[in-house]
Each structure stands twice: as C-alpha cells, then as structure tokens.
Design a protein around this motif. Sequence first.
Motif, PDB file in Angstrom:
ATOM      1  N   GLN A   1       1.266  -1.294  -0.167  1.00 23.98           N
ATOM      2  CA  GLN A   1      -0.372   0.140  -0.247  1.00 23.98           C
ATOM      3  C   GLN A   1       0.813   1.068   0.106  1.00 23.98           C
ATOM      4  OE1 GLN A   1      -2.383  -1.077   3.590  1.00 23.98           O
ATOM      5  NE2 GLN A   1      -1.020   0.441   4.950  1.00 23.98           N
ATOM      6  N   THR A   2       1.863   1.308   0.452  1.00 22.55           N
ATOM      7  CA  THR A   2       2.667   1.993   0.998  1.00 22.55           C
ATOM      8  C   THR A   2       3.357   2.583  -1.300  1.00 22.55           C
ATOM      9  OG1 THR A   2       3.767   2.093   2.635  1.00 22.55           O
ATOM     10  CG2 THR A   2       5.368   2.898   1.482  1.00 22.55           C
ATOM     11  N   ILE A   3       3.986   1.310  -1.480  1.00 20.94           N
ATOM     12  CA  ILE A   3       4.551   1.685  -2.794  1.00 20.94           C
ATOM     13  C   ILE A   3       3.763   2.383  -3.565  1.00 20.94           C
ATOM     14  CG2 ILE A   3       5.615   0.158  -4.222  1.00 20.94           C
ATOM     15  CD1 ILE A   3       6.383  -1.649  -2.780  1.00 20.94           C
ATOM     16  N   ALA A   4       2.006   1.503  -3.660  1.00 17.70           N
ATOM     17  CA  ALA A   4       0.976   1.894  -4.360  1.00 17.70           C
ATOM     18  C   ALA A   4       0.525   3.552  -4.482  1.00 17.70           C
ATOM     19  CB  ALA A   4      -0.402   1.179  -4.035  1.00 17.70           C
ATOM     20  N   ALA A   5       1.169   4.018  -3.137  1.00 16.82           N
ATOM     21  CA  ALA A   5       0.656   5.260  -3.040  1.00 16.82           C
ATOM     22  C   ALA A   5       1.350   5.823  -3.349  1.00 16.82           C
ATOM     23  CB  ALA A   5       0.570   5.852  -0.903  1.00 16.82           C
ATOM     24  N   PHE A   6       2.686   5.856  -3.555  1.00 12.54           N
ATOM     25  CA  PHE A   6       4.122   6.443  -3.821  1.00 12.54           C
ATOM     26  C   PHE A   6       4.136   6.934  -6.007  1.00 12.54           C
ATOM     27  CE2 PHE A   6       5.906   6.492  -0.428  1.00 12.54           C
ATOM     28  CZ  PHE A   6       5.860   7.850   0.049  1.00 12.54           C
TER      29      PHE A   6
ATOM     30  N   ALA B   1      15.728   2.846  -5.032  1.00 12.31           N
ATOM     31  CA  ALA B   1      16.604   3.775  -5.368  1.00 12.31           C
ATOM     32  C   ALA B   1      15.759   4.839  -4.867  1.00 12.31           C
ATOM     33  CB  ALA B   1      17.877   3.388  -6.828  1.00 12.31           C
ATOM     34  N   TYR B   2      14.852   5.805  -6.349  1.00 10.76           N
ATOM     35  CA  TYR B   2      14.063   6.866  -5.901  1.00 10.76           C
ATOM     36  C   TYR B   2      13.672   6.673  -4.452  1.00 10.76           C
ATOM     37  CZ  TYR B   2      10.154   9.266  -6.827  1.00 10.76           C
ATOM     38  OH  TYR B   2       9.482  10.966  -6.837  1.00 10.76           O
ATOM     39  N   LEU B   3      12.614   5.811  -4.027  1.00 12.61           N
ATOM     40  CA  LEU B   3      12.593   5.999  -2.812  1.00 12.61           C
ATOM     41  C   LEU B   3      13.119   6.102  -1.838  1.00 12.61           C
ATOM     42  CD1 LEU B   3       9.301   3.174  -2.559  1.00 12.61           C
ATOM     43  CD2 LEU B   3       9.161   5.797  -2.852  1.00 12.61           C
ATOM     44  N   ASN B   4      15.016   5.609  -1.614  1.00 11.04           N
ATOM     45  CA  ASN B   4      15.056   5.501  -0.774  1.00 11.04           C
ATOM     46  C   ASN B   4      16.354   6.521  -0.695  1.00 11.04           C
ATOM     47  OD1 ASN B   4      16.111   3.332   0.900  1.00 11.04           O
ATOM     48  ND2 ASN B   4      16.052   2.117  -0.664  1.00 11.04           N
ATOM     49  N   SER B   5      16.107   7.819  -2.010  1.00 11.90           N
ATOM     50  CA  SER B   5      16.524   8.990  -2.198  1.00 11.90           C
ATOM     51  C   SER B   5      15.888  10.488  -2.677  1.00 11.90           C
ATOM     52  CB  SER B   5      17.551   9.169  -4.185  1.00 11.90           C
ATOM     53  OG  SER B   5      17.904   7.469  -3.752  1.00 11.90           O
TER      54      SER B   5
END
Length: 208
Positions: A79-84, A164-168
């Motif tokens: 659900q977190t990934i889907a939100a982004f 990489a995007y979600l960590n940066s």
Amino acid sequence: MVVSAQKICVLSFGIAMVASVTMVGFIWWKAPGIEQIRGDFHMDAIPLTSEILDRDGNRIGSMSDERRFKVNVDLMHQQTIAAFLAAEDSRFFKHNGVSLSGVVRALWRNTNSLSYREGGSTITQQLARLTYLEPRKSIIRKVREIVLAVKMEIALDKKTILEAYLNSVYFGRGAYGVAAASEQYFSRAVATLSIAQSATLAALIRSP
C-alpha cells in the motif's frame, strides 16, 4: 531564383531536425555509460547517515542534520508503494523511462500558463535528475533528463529504479528517503505505515 515559402519551411524543419538529432546524440554520448549507471545504483552506493549507537546497537543519534536510511523495497508494504506510484507515476511499470503522454500534457499546460511549472517527469526521470543533474530548469536539462532515463531503463530493472528513488527522494526537514521520512514524521518503521500515512508521505514529495 525565387524560393517559395513552402520550400523555406521544409528546409528550416530539416535543419531543425538534424540539429535536434545531433544534440540528442551528443548528450547520449556524454551521459554516464550503462556500467557506470549500474554501479551508481547498487544499494551499497546509496549514501547513508553516520549514526551513533549504544552498546546494544540501538540508535541514539546521528552525525548530520540530514537523515538517510536505505530500505529494500521488498520490506515496504504494497500500500505504501501503491501510494507513491499513484502520486508520482501511475504508469511506472508500463513505460520505458519516459511517458510521452506526460510530456505532451506538461508541454500543453506550460504553454498555456507561459511558465515551466510542470515537468511531466516519470519516477525514472526524477531519479536521473536527483542523481546526475543540476536543479535549474531548462530545455537542455529536460533533454538530458530524458536521455538519462532511457539509459537507466536499459541498465537497471524496475525494482532497482523504484528502490533507489524511494531511498533518495527528499521529504523535507532533512529526511531523504521514505525510511527516514517515516521516522521523521510518524516515528515508526516504513513497513508499518498505514494507508493514510503512506499517502501523506507521497504527497510531501511535490512540496517537501
């Protein structure tokens, strides 16, 4: 000899096309190569905050005002990934780095508003900008961003790009990456975020 206006238009268009192809080719040649990109986006290459731990291994402080913690995308709730993805790039798994519809939509809106407020960037383009490009907006930078995004899609799989995007990406208040933002705003691990909290963090990216 009189040259018709039609021939002048055709000639001008031809010159413009040759110049555009030459520029894109030069930018492609100057951009980081496939192997360099793979090295740049290895998980070990993501910068982290130097932390202070107690003797039991618990974090009690850090050495910087910036907070950066890396987390594997497999440990994030769907659900977190889907939100982004919903907030930033709903077609992420369908395009090859660039969304033509997004570029056309941004061009239309920017032309109507006589501004450069919308970039039409995919998550891959945003990651390319965060990693390799300067913040100043320009047409050349946008072309470089597109070229880099295409190269990144060749070099990396979708999971690596998303991770990489979600960590940066920056979330404000010194928090870089969703793990740091989760702790900064909600004092909890990213794997335990609720749907509302995930949506809140996704919304922060545009105005951190």
